[in-house]
Design an enzyme around this catalytic site. Sequence first.
Site, mmCIF file in Angstrom:
data_model
loop_
_atom_site.group_PDB
_atom_site.id
_atom_site.type_symbol
_atom_site.label_atom_id
_atom_site.label_comp_id
_atom_site.label_asym_id
_atom_site.label_seq_id
_atom_site.Cartn_x
_atom_site.Cartn_y
_atom_site.Cartn_z
ATOM 1 C CB ILE A 459 -0.961 0.032 1.220
ATOM 2 C CG1 ILE A 459 -0.180 -0.105 2.535
ATOM 3 C CG2 ILE A 459 -2.014 -1.054 1.108
ATOM 4 C CD1 ILE A 459 -1.042 0.004 3.777
ATOM 5 N N GLY A 460 2.148 1.152 0.010
ATOM 6 C CA GLY A 460 2.964 2.360 -0.037
ATOM 7 C C GLY A 460 4.382 2.101 0.428
ATOM 8 C CB SER A 463 11.688 7.469 5.971
ATOM 9 O OG SER A 463 11.191 7.125 7.249
ATOM 10 C CG ASP A 585 9.548 13.235 4.982
ATOM 11 O OD1 ASP A 585 9.478 12.028 4.676
ATOM 12 O OD2 ASP A 585 9.549 14.158 4.138
#
Length: 747
Positions: A459-460, A463, A585
């Site tokens: 799903i992704g 870092s 981030d």
Amino acid sequence: MTSELVILVVVLISLQLHWGVDALGSASTVAVAYGTSTVCGISAGKKSQRIQCHRGDQVISILPQVSFEAISGGQSFFCGLRTGGFSLHCWETDAGFSNHSFQPKRIYYSTNFPLTDLAVGDAQVCAREISSGKAICWRGSNRVGSLFPSPDPALDFLTITSGSGFSCGILKNKTVRCWGNNGIGSKIQSQLGNLLMASLVAGESHVCGLTALDGVLVCKGNNNAGQLEVPSNSAHEYSDLALGTSFTCAIRQNNGVVSCWGEGANELNIEKNINVSVSFELITAGSDMLCGLKTNNLTIMCWSKANNNSPVVLPLGMIIPGPCVQDSCSHCGIYPNSAFLCDGSGNICKSCQRELPFAVPLPKSPNSSSNPGSSSPTKSINRLTMAFLIVGAIGALAGTCTILFCISNCLTSRSSCNTANNQEQNINQLSLIENSSARAFSLMELAVATNNFSSENKIGAGSFGVVYKGKLTDGTEVAIKRGETKNDEKTEDPQEKQNAFCSELTTVLRLNHKQLVGMVGYCQENDERLLVYEYMPNGSLHDHLHNKDGLLLNTWNIRIKIALDAARGIEYLHNYAVPPIIHRDIKSSNILLDGNFTAKVSDFGLSLMRQPETSTESAVGGTIGYIDPEYYVSKISTAKSDVYGLGVVLLELLTGKKAVFRDSGGGVPMTVAEYAVERIGRGELWNVVDKRVRGGEMKEVDAVEMVAYTAMHCVKLEGEERPNIGDIVENLEKAIALCSDELCDSV
């Protein structure tokens, strides 16, 4: 959002709110029988969670001395629901008492149909059947002597509450249904209309609750004393509620302090006598009485006319802040020191509504020890002190070992990091963590949960590594972040992977906030490093803004709420985490949305404990388009670097543009800051806003302009010219208050 998902979200919200929102008659662990000024609580640290009461200057033992999970008070009686919900008892408080004990009357017993949501009004008793959701009522009568009615048994309620002569509940579709022997219930139901609610609590003639979509506090019913007049600039600040006859009180999310309004609150001098440094776990009210459970020692403090409107701490000892349960508390974690508070009979689930991680501090040790053969209060205090010291020492040792483990690993050489002995030592140290949200998984468990890390479950990426959706054996959906292994095409340096694992693990384990994605557990096995987080079913803000049609974020109200949620998460990191944390981030893909579109900040792989501003980093971290220009040059991270990233996210929400994009003609790439700030400064805001968002009404214009003004200042080139995160939160709260009435939601 599917109807099934809506129902699931409401169930989760109702579970979160159930043990902290208390009215004239709602389930809690503290109850007030207000006609006789009797206050009762469920004792902590005992063999059974039995009930004790206080009236006048006497402590009253309640029979039977067995475990109860909830109590609720009426005018001259109170009732208790036995642990498990199979038996319901009531005690009259106006008929006197013998041998310092009220006499019990059992009004319900069934092992097949247990109850929950005990809700006592002035004279009626209602509860909800767990299996069917139907509400059942007993006692109570009107002038012609008829008993208080039960609603249609076909109605499926998520939660119920009772006031004076009426009761209300939230149905599975999140609308409200009221019933009773007077007209106030129908009046309240009419005023609420089709408004979707996540929680509801009742006073004598009014109700208050949080809306389902954006958590705004609304109050309906009689307003003869100003009890409905929620402060307009703080409608999003409250969680736990308590309602009396002519007042409403709420606990502030950010600090646990009680705030009240209405003439009844003025008469009791509640606001005047509340110490802003005292926080409360829960509050409950009678007609003209307010009691709260103090966070620091779990004792009951009350305000009443009988005490000359001054707060009094009752001598009932420690009271549990929620029911002791055998079930998992994986959604929001276990309340600190639950094992002691429940005397080993279960755990207490933490409230999901509190913004800061409160914990009961260790009481001071007495100067002298008590006689071992004595049963005096001193002996109890010594036992309590020793229990807290032991639990606290174990917790401190576990946290220290975890941090030292990662610091050690991050500083040692590559070879020592990969030795078998060191691996075993690392796992042993991690196993000391006494936190249910940091469960130690085996690699096999996580492989099964993700279908062997199949591409369909990907799903992704973060870092630290690739993120997979997984489903644990108990049905819990999770997000599993897996560091790259030696078999991957792009093999990450083992030491870098260990550093990233350490950084994220040691950061997240210290955090607990509803606007931060929570950790479920971790796995360290052979060369594998995995982190397990709560699953966010609505994905990232970036996906909704840029990779989808954006129709789910088509009102300014929901976009501003998402911005406020994210800002509150960052505010926690900057101002309340110890030590403070710089995320480094902040971007739209690291802002995730749960099933109710509550935004949470994620991905702490690049986060740093806040360093002196003279400390230069060896390399610049972050994502192009969100990186603070000042940090890019100086390589010095500050809190204002996160502010810059949040400013870019605000501009994305306003314009619908990516952080870096090409215009429709395919020209030179530009940042959204370059594109929007100059135009907004020229008064062209409504030429650059996202046209997919419905809007244009006056209050929306004011709200959107306030967000735009805030975003412009967040992306100033000089960090000292940017606002602090607290100022940003304040501005967004003002914006959401402008855009939170029905006008904004209906356009």
